[in-house]
Design a protein around this motif. Sequence first.
Motif, PDB file in Angstrom:
ATOM      1  N   PHE A   1       4.953  42.539  59.723  1.00 22.56           N
ATOM      2  CA  PHE A   1       3.957  41.557  59.731  1.00 22.56           C
ATOM      3  C   PHE A   1       3.427  40.736  58.659  1.00 22.56           C
ATOM      4  CE2 PHE A   1       3.523  45.928  60.010  1.00 22.56           C
ATOM      5  CZ  PHE A   1       3.354  46.423  61.111  1.00 22.56           C
ATOM      6  N   ASN A   2       2.746  39.599  58.517  1.00 25.82           N
ATOM      7  CA  ASN A   2       1.992  38.492  58.665  1.00 25.82           C
ATOM      8  C   ASN A   2       0.663  38.616  57.713  1.00 25.82           C
ATOM      9  OD1 ASN A   2       0.922  38.343  60.979  1.00 25.82           O
ATOM     10  ND2 ASN A   2       0.868  35.962  61.063  1.00 25.82           N
ATOM     11  N   PHE A   3      -0.315  39.632  58.272  1.00 29.97           N
ATOM     12  CA  PHE A   3      -1.426  39.626  57.114  1.00 29.97           C
ATOM     13  C   PHE A   3      -0.930  41.277  56.632  1.00 29.97           C
ATOM     14  CE2 PHE A   3      -2.764  36.926  59.911  1.00 29.97           C
ATOM     15  CZ  PHE A   3      -3.384  35.793  59.134  1.00 29.97           C
ATOM     16  N   LEU A   4      -0.265  42.783  57.565  1.00 22.99           N
ATOM     17  CA  LEU A   4      -0.788  44.078  57.205  1.00 22.99           C
ATOM     18  C   LEU A   4       0.111  43.847  56.096  1.00 22.99           C
ATOM     19  CD1 LEU A   4      -1.084  46.271  59.982  1.00 22.99           C
ATOM     20  CD2 LEU A   4      -2.489  46.012  57.456  1.00 22.99           C
ATOM     21  N   ASN A   5       1.210  42.793  55.664  1.00 20.43           N
ATOM     22  CA  ASN A   5       2.041  42.954  54.573  1.00 20.43           C
ATOM     23  C   ASN A   5       1.079  42.465  53.092  1.00 20.43           C
ATOM     24  OD1 ASN A   5       2.058  40.233  55.296  1.00 20.43           O
ATOM     25  ND2 ASN A   5       3.747  39.675  54.115  1.00 20.43           N
ATOM     26  N   ILE A   6       0.947  42.564  52.752  1.00 20.88           N
ATOM     27  CA  ILE A   6      -0.637  42.160  52.211  1.00 20.88           C
ATOM     28  C   ILE A   6      -1.304  43.368  51.906  1.00 20.88           C
ATOM     29  CG2 ILE A   6      -1.776  40.704  50.402  1.00 20.88           C
ATOM     30  CD1 ILE A   6      -0.760  38.394  52.091  1.00 20.88           C
ATOM     31  N   LYS A   7      -2.403  43.489  52.802  1.00 19.36           N
ATOM     32  CA  LYS A   7      -3.386  44.766  53.125  1.00 19.36           C
ATOM     33  C   LYS A   7      -3.979  45.042  54.297  1.00 19.36           C
ATOM     34  CE  LYS A   7      -7.188  41.199  51.787  1.00 19.36           C
ATOM     35  NZ  LYS A   7      -7.638  41.253  52.861  1.00 19.36           N
ATOM     36  N   ALA A   8      -4.541  45.665  54.446  1.00 20.79           N
ATOM     37  CA  ALA A   8      -5.319  45.404  55.830  1.00 20.79           C
ATOM     38  C   ALA A   8      -6.696  45.683  55.469  1.00 20.79           C
ATOM     39  CB  ALA A   8      -5.432  47.168  56.434  1.00 20.79           C
ATOM     40  N   ASP A   9      -7.533  44.602  56.267  1.00 19.10           N
ATOM     41  CA  ASP A   9      -9.353  44.448  56.148  1.00 19.10           C
ATOM     42  C   ASP A   9      -9.920  45.490  56.774  1.00 19.10           C
ATOM     43  OD1 ASP A   9      -7.770  41.485  57.367  1.00 19.10           O
ATOM     44  OD2 ASP A   9      -8.894  43.138  58.323  1.00 19.10           O
TER      45      ASP A   9
END
Length: 401
Positions: free
Chosen positions: A304-312
């Motif tokens: 992932f390139n966004f979920l590797n940080i958090k979910a929105d």
Amino acid sequence: MASCVLLCEALVLSVAIINSLSSGIVEGRSITKEEYLQMKEHMKFLNKPAVKSIQTTYGDIFDCVDIYKQPALDHPLLRNHTIQMRPNTYPKGIKINEASSSKAPNLALKNGGCPLGTIPIRRTQMYDMVRSTSLSKFGKKFINDQSMHHYAKAEIKGQYYGARVTINLWNPRVQGTWKSWTEFSLVQMWVVAGAGNQLNTIEAGWMVYRRIFGDYHTRLFIYWTSSQTTIIKQVATICYAKDFVQVNKDIGLGGTLEPVSVYNGTQTSITLYVFQDKKDENWWLAVGSGIWVVAVGYWPKELFNFLNIKADKVAWGGEVYGESPLPEMGSGHFPSEGYGKAAYIKEIQIIDQSKVVRDFDLLHDQCEYFVDKPGCYLGYPVTQDPMGTFILFGGPGGNCS
């Protein structure tokens, strides 16, 4: 009986495939000799050598594959990946049983599951591949016309690191003709980050989808999307999906869930957790029934390139795809009929930015409820109930405006 039907279908299809090399038609669609040979070669890649094989009542074959030879590790991003056998950390408030998952009713494979050091992967059969419109589309969710795609769901936006939910099991009616292979009905939880071509999602739940599974049973599935254009589904036959790293030896993704709920009778359910390990940022899936909840595996953060940080965003609800008459959603009954008759989603929890589990009772007024075909499906929360706040949803589908 169900096992015999599927095995007989496989035999008939094998003959049909041989005949198709001259006739060009198999299971209602054209197939060339070249395509058949390509499928046969691709099956060799998909089906890894088995230490043991387990055949289910419904004719599925789960191969027990060496955990270090599972298809996920073929992914280019995971070639040097070290398998994580259990989460390093759990969100505060989550308790995952370390006991054998064979004690989780309705989920574990029979006959003791797979041996230690292996994981169960549903074997891909030739007729699984033939049901796709092409080899390149094998295993992907078929959404050819967005006007045939409908939802009844609740969603909450913010900064999240996972969620928990209990959904009850039903077996909604989906059309049973060859032309309706693309139709499906499912209930799931979504964990989302990004949007558009940069969408990252993790999804888990149950579905009825003949195009993937070859029958109309209710099946456990997971699904994910990365950014750009890749969409990969880990359900039933799609064990080559270079994504989910499984560590549990007893639970077969794509397996049949039974028994399902009875209208105005016994209600059965499955509990799902999707959460991020705050140490290494992988996303874990845990499933269970009753008090037994066990870790199944994880999506590595590298995917992932966004979920590797958090979910929105986190969402829950039903999803269908089909032409009129539309498939049923959930129990096939509207929420107005009440608990025990309509499908429910309950025991909802969110893992917030403090990595703490928060109950839905405190959050439901922040949710948005989305229904795009109210003549067919509905969904809304039930509050001030002894059970706590929960969501009723679904409907009969059919010929509705």
